[in-house]
Design a protein around this motif. Structure first.
Motif, PDB file in Angstrom:
ATOM      1  N   PRO A   1       0.812  -1.232   0.000  1.00  0.00           N
ATOM      2  CA  PRO A   1       0.000   0.000   0.000  1.00  0.00           C
ATOM      3  C   PRO A   1       0.839   1.274   0.000  1.00  0.00           C
ATOM      4  N   ASN A   2       2.072   1.194   0.448  1.00  0.00           N
ATOM      5  CA  ASN A   2       2.873   2.411   0.539  1.00  0.00           C
ATOM      6  C   ASN A   2       3.721   2.671  -0.705  1.00  0.00           C
ATOM      7  N   ALA A   3       3.541   1.880  -1.733  1.00  0.00           N
ATOM      8  CA  ALA A   3       4.308   2.091  -2.968  1.00  0.00           C
ATOM      9  C   ALA A   3       3.999   3.473  -3.536  1.00  0.00           C
ATOM     10  N   SER A   4       5.008   4.099  -4.144  1.00  0.00           N
ATOM     11  CA  SER A   4       4.727   5.361  -4.819  1.00  0.00           C
ATOM     12  C   SER A   4       5.321   5.308  -6.221  1.00  0.00           C
ATOM     13  N   GLU A   5       4.660   6.031  -7.133  1.00  0.00           N
ATOM     14  CA  GLU A   5       5.090   6.031  -8.522  1.00  0.00           C
ATOM     15  C   GLU A   5       6.521   6.528  -8.645  1.00  0.00           C
ATOM     16  N   GLU A   6       6.793   7.596  -7.896  1.00  0.00           N
ATOM     17  CA  GLU A   6       8.107   8.224  -7.919  1.00  0.00           C
ATOM     18  C   GLU A   6       9.236   7.227  -7.630  1.00  0.00           C
ATOM     19  N   ARG A   7       9.026   6.472  -6.565  1.00  0.00           N
ATOM     20  CA  ARG A   7      10.072   5.583  -6.096  1.00  0.00           C
ATOM     21  C   ARG A   7      10.047   4.220  -6.792  1.00  0.00           C
TER      22      ARG A   7
ATOM     23  N   ALA B   1      -8.753 -10.496  -0.499  1.00  0.00           N
ATOM     24  CA  ALA B   1      -7.724 -10.269   0.521  1.00  0.00           C
ATOM     25  C   ALA B   1      -8.352  -9.965   1.873  1.00  0.00           C
ATOM     26  N   ALA B   2      -9.395  -9.146   1.870  1.00  0.00           N
ATOM     27  CA  ALA B   2     -10.066  -8.801   3.133  1.00  0.00           C
ATOM     28  C   ALA B   2     -10.738 -10.037   3.728  1.00  0.00           C
ATOM     29  N   LEU B   3     -11.247 -10.908   2.860  1.00  0.00           N
ATOM     30  CA  LEU B   3     -11.861 -12.152   3.336  1.00  0.00           C
ATOM     31  C   LEU B   3     -10.799 -13.047   3.985  1.00  0.00           C
ATOM     32  N   ALA B   4      -9.661 -13.168   3.305  1.00  0.00           N
ATOM     33  CA  ALA B   4      -8.585 -14.015   3.847  1.00  0.00           C
ATOM     34  C   ALA B   4      -8.098 -13.473   5.190  1.00  0.00           C
ATOM     35  N   LEU B   5      -7.970 -12.158   5.265  1.00  0.00           N
ATOM     36  CA  LEU B   5      -7.531 -11.525   6.510  1.00  0.00           C
ATOM     37  C   LEU B   5      -8.552 -11.795   7.626  1.00  0.00           C
ATOM     38  N   SER B   6      -9.819 -11.696   7.275  1.00  0.00           N
ATOM     39  CA  SER B   6     -10.886 -11.894   8.260  1.00  0.00           C
ATOM     40  C   SER B   6     -10.914 -13.342   8.754  1.00  0.00           C
TER      41      SER B   6
ATOM     42  N   ALA C   1     -18.350  -4.235   5.369  1.00  0.00           N
ATOM     43  CA  ALA C   1     -19.069  -4.214   6.652  1.00  0.00           C
ATOM     44  C   ALA C   1     -18.739  -5.469   7.463  1.00  0.00           C
ATOM     45  N   ILE C   2     -18.761  -6.619   6.810  1.00  0.00           N
ATOM     46  CA  ILE C   2     -18.503  -7.871   7.544  1.00  0.00           C
ATOM     47  C   ILE C   2     -17.037  -7.945   7.968  1.00  0.00           C
ATOM     48  N   ALA C   3     -16.133  -7.535   7.093  1.00  0.00           N
ATOM     49  CA  ALA C   3     -14.703  -7.593   7.435  1.00  0.00           C
ATOM     50  C   ALA C   3     -14.440  -6.792   8.704  1.00  0.00           C
ATOM     51  N   HIS C   4     -15.011  -5.598   8.764  1.00  0.00           N
ATOM     52  CA  HIS C   4     -14.790  -4.785   9.961  1.00  0.00           C
ATOM     53  C   HIS C   4     -15.504  -5.362  11.178  1.00  0.00           C
ATOM     54  N   GLN C   5     -16.696  -5.870  10.970  1.00  0.00           N
ATOM     55  CA  GLN C   5     -17.456  -6.402  12.109  1.00  0.00           C
ATOM     56  C   GLN C   5     -16.708  -7.559  12.779  1.00  0.00           C
ATOM     57  N   VAL C   6     -16.199  -8.486  11.981  1.00  0.00           N
ATOM     58  CA  VAL C   6     -15.549  -9.651  12.613  1.00  0.00           C
ATOM     59  C   VAL C   6     -14.181  -9.290  13.192  1.00  0.00           C
ATOM     60  N   HIS C   7     -13.583  -8.205  12.722  1.00  0.00           N
ATOM     61  CA  HIS C   7     -12.288  -7.804  13.264  1.00  0.00           C
ATOM     62  C   HIS C   7     -12.398  -7.053  14.593  1.00  0.00           C
ATOM     63  N   GLY C   8     -13.562  -6.501  14.874  1.00  0.00           N
ATOM     64  CA  GLY C   8     -13.662  -5.698  16.086  1.00  0.00           C
ATOM     65  C   GLY C   8     -12.787  -4.460  15.977  1.00  0.00           C
ATOM     66  N   ALA C   9     -12.366  -3.948  17.125  1.00  0.00           N
ATOM     67  CA  ALA C   9     -11.696  -2.651  17.160  1.00  0.00           C
ATOM     68  C   ALA C   9     -10.366  -2.632  16.415  1.00  0.00           C
ATOM     69  N   ILE C  10      -9.652  -3.739  16.423  1.00  0.00           N
ATOM     70  CA  ILE C  10      -8.314  -3.719  15.811  1.00  0.00           C
ATOM     71  C   ILE C  10      -8.383  -3.364  14.322  1.00  0.00           C
ATOM     72  N   GLY C  11      -9.469  -3.783  13.660  1.00  0.00           N
ATOM     73  CA  GLY C  11      -9.626  -3.518  12.229  1.00  0.00           C
ATOM     74  C   GLY C  11      -9.803  -2.036  11.926  1.00  0.00           C
TER      75      GLY C  11
ATOM     76  N   THR D   1      -8.030   0.342  13.251  1.00  0.00           N
ATOM     77  CA  THR D   1      -6.804   1.103  13.524  1.00  0.00           C
ATOM     78  C   THR D   1      -6.016   1.347  12.251  1.00  0.00           C
ATOM     79  N   GLN D   2      -5.187   2.370  12.324  1.00  0.00           N
ATOM     80  CA  GLN D   2      -4.305   2.668  11.198  1.00  0.00           C
ATOM     81  C   GLN D   2      -3.229   1.602  11.075  1.00  0.00           C
ATOM     82  N   GLU D   3      -2.830   1.064  12.210  1.00  0.00           N
ATOM     83  CA  GLU D   3      -1.736   0.106  12.261  1.00  0.00           C
ATOM     84  C   GLU D   3      -2.066  -1.212  11.559  1.00  0.00           C
ATOM     85  N   TYR D   4      -3.297  -1.654  11.723  1.00  0.00           N
ATOM     86  CA  TYR D   4      -3.685  -2.963  11.184  1.00  0.00           C
ATOM     87  C   TYR D   4      -3.999  -2.841   9.684  1.00  0.00           C
ATOM     88  N   SER D   5      -3.676  -3.886   8.923  1.00  0.00           N
ATOM     89  CA  SER D   5      -3.682  -3.750   7.458  1.00  0.00           C
ATOM     90  C   SER D   5      -5.064  -3.723   6.807  1.00  0.00           C
ATOM     91  N   LEU D   6      -6.113  -4.079   7.538  1.00  0.00           N
ATOM     92  CA  LEU D   6      -7.436  -4.118   6.891  1.00  0.00           C
ATOM     93  C   LEU D   6      -7.815  -2.785   6.241  1.00  0.00           C
TER      94      LEU D   6
END
Lengths: 240, 378
Positions: free
Chosen positions: A21-27, A103-108, A178-188, A190-195
């Motif tokens: 996700p942090n890729a940039s065109e420049e770099r 990907a979100a399904l696999a993460l969930s 909606a489901i991905a976030h629901q099953v992840h609870g609060a951690i999903g 956060t900025q830190e978590y990849s969801l």
């Protein structure tokens, strides 16, 4: 899947995973260029990869799966000759949505199998299982729709199929995020978590290149203009 | 993770000609009442089934020596999707053609195959499936109807319920407990029971629309020859559940309300209402997607794979679609409008029967449980 396409996937997958996700065109654009990806749809005679739309589906879907920070599909379509760019971008977003939903399904699924509450993994609770089953259906539908649109593009005119695929993908975004976030609870949340890299892009892609209202109006007027008696014959004639 | 590996479908070259053949036949001999065209695979019309048999459109993939036509699985798929999209009354032969004859051909002895399969291909013999019992619905492994040996014969006692089409069927393939004292999945066997065998009786169960489609079936000392055992003794569970995965992904899992969608398109054509156009667009996109998914499973089946997970996904999405159409039409259309008369009639019929869509062939909860297992959650 053809051998070229498998090879393409095997090249793109680890690179997109690394750039993420942090890729940039420049770099990082040069890394994509090394694999010839921006020239995916340019013919071999003109120095491109000479890919077809099923190849494009493979690459676009993986760029969504890894929430690639570079809008690679836009680069590919910019460079392609003789395509309707707006329509092609709607197709691209459908493919990216399909990948990101998977990907979100696999993460969930991974998360609920790991996270313990009440002395067992969340995934042992039937309510959680049934939600994720619903999500799996939506992800499957988005993937099949993107595949159908790619096949139609390879056959020729694909405006019906792209409209349908983008619309179907858009609808899957609503349920899946909606489901991905629901099953992840609060951690999903956060900025830190990849969801969030997946879901925030999914919401963005749902709006871009035609939201639900846009494509459903377009598709609906077209079907109505053709008339009820032509709907099924038209549908089957598209694949026969 | 990809739960549904999509693959391209190579539609047969013969598809356009087959479609023409079916469309012509349905136009001549099909059902004209739009209400009767809805959910048409439960509408029994033996005369129509015989017409299909004469036209070579039943038993399409079976060997010629058993009355079949040795065509491909996808050619059969083309024919059944045409029949369903047109709302043809295919209920009489549907189960026999879809699963009973294929099961007989796969596991049946010569006597069973000769007796039933050619008649099914002619559209003359119909079948029902004996699974549910009063105490055994979704929990199928709790069946209690028994088969006990008596010399060279088997004697069946017990009861089946919710048996679709038992009153028009010529035989039942029943899952029964053949080993006394066995538990759950063990000790079950499948038997082919002629519906006119002494001791078999059928009682109608009338559904909430007033229609008679399903039944209670009672067995009192029904004596069957040894040859009535289908496949292997005590392997009934495996045989019956393999059969289930075949029936879950067909076009009948998403097309039951297609006639209402088409009536909606017709109605919207006279209205110039943007909200209706959007609804048509949304439902058209879903129909297109589900057709791809269902055909993709058919292509895998044709290659001899068992896409059980994909099949359950198609069923769940398809049933939700069939059920959503009447709900959405009701929400969007004013049935006080005289021009909405046909739409109203079809919609109200489907509102009433559509709860059954996510019950038959495995309830939504069972189906989602299977998908969850496929995801690695159980």
């Amino acid at each position: 899947m053809s051998d070229t396409r498998r090879m393409l996937a095997e090249m793109a997958d680890p690179l997109f995973a690394e750039l993420g996700p942090n890729a940039s065109e420049e770099r990082d654009l040069s890394r994509l260029e090394e694999l010839g990806l921006p020239l995916l749809l340019v013919s071999e005679a003109e120095g491109g990869f000479g890919g077809d739309w099923l190849d494009a589906l493979t690459v676009f879907r993986l760029s969504g799966y890894h929430a690639l920070g570079i809008d690679l599909p836009a680069l590919v379509i910019q460079r392609a000759e003789g395509v309707d760019r707006e329509l092609a971008m709607a197709f691209a977003r459908s493919c990216q949505i399909a990948g990101a939903l998977d990907a979100a399904l696999a993460l969930s699924v991974g998360y609920v199998n790991e996270r313990q509450q009440f002395g067992r993994p969340l995934g042992r609770f039937q309510a959680v299982q049934q939600s994720l089953a619903t999500f799996a259906c939506e992800a499957a539908a988005a993937n099949c729709a993107a595949m159908g649109a790619a096949q139609a593009l390879d056959r020729g005119a694909a405006d019906f199929e792209i409209a349908a695929a983008k619309l179907r993908a858009n609808r899957a975004v609503e349920v899946g995020t909606a489901i991905a976030h629901q099953v992840h609870g609060a951690i999903g949340f956060t900025q830190e978590y990849s969801l969030q890299h997946l879901t925030r892009r999914l919401w963005q892609w749902r709006s871009e290149h035609g939201n639900d209202a846009y494509w459903s109006a377009k598709l609906g007027s077209r079907v109505i203009a053709r008339g009820a008696d032509n709907f099924w014959p038209d549908l089957t004639a598209r694949t026969d | 993770m990809q739960t549904f590996v999509t693959e391209t479908v190579d539609w047969p070259d013969t598809a356009p000609a087959l479609r023409e053949q079916v469309r012509t036949l349905v136009a001549e001999h099909g059902e004209s009442d739009p209400v009767r065209r809805a959910n048409s695979w439960t509408k029994a019309d033996p005369a129509f089934s015989r017409k299909l048999g004469e036209a070579g459109l039943l038993g399409m993939t079976w060997p010629k020596e058993y009355g079949g036509h040795q065509r491909s699985q996808l050619e059969r798929y083309v024919v059944i999707e045409e029949l369903l999209a047109a709302g043809a009354p295919v209920g009489a032969h549907w189960i026999a053609d879809r699963q009973s004859a294929p099961l007989l051909l796969r596991l049946g002895n010569e006597e069973l195959k000769r007796r039933w399969v050619p008649a099914i291909a002619r559209g003359e013999a119909y079948a029902c499936i004996g699974l549910s019992e009063p105490g055994s619905g979704s929990d199928l492994a709790s069946v209690r109807t028994s088969a006990r040996r008596d010399g060279d014969e088997w004697v069946i006692d017990g009861q089946k319920v919710w048996t679709t089409g038992a009153h028009v069927s010529h035989f039942m393939i029943a899952l029964v407990r053949s080993e006394e004292g066995s538990e759950r999945q063990a000790g079950l066997s499948q038997f082919v029971i002629p519906m006119d065998a002494p001791g078999v009786s059928v009682q109608p169960i009338v559904d909430l629309t007033g229609a008679h489609e399903f039944n209670e079936v009672f067995f009192e000392d029904v004596r069957l020859p040894a040859s009535a055992l289908l496949g292997v003794e005590s392997e009934g569970w495996k045989q019956a559940t393999a059969e289930l995965s075949l029936e879950r992904s067909g076009p009948e899992r998403y097309l039951s309300s297609m006639v209402l969608f088409l009536e909606l398109v017709r109605y919207a054509g006279a209205k110039d209402d943007p909200a209706l156009a959007q609804l048509v667009g949304r439902l058209a996109a879903e129909a297109w997607t589900l057709r791809l998914m269902s055909a993709s499973v058919a292509a895998k089946l044709a290659r001899g794979e068992d896409p059980a997970l994909e099949a359950t996904i198609v069923k769940d999405l398809g049933n939700s679609y069939e059920q959503a159409i009447p709900q959405l039409v009701q929400a969007a259309v004013d049935f006080g409008d005289a021009e909405a008369e046909v739409l109203h009639a079809v919609c109200f019929y489907l509102l009433q029967v559509s709860p059954s869509f996510s019950l038959r062939g495995g309830t939504r909860e069972i189906i989602k449980g299977i998908i969850a297992r496929g995801l690695g959650l159980r």
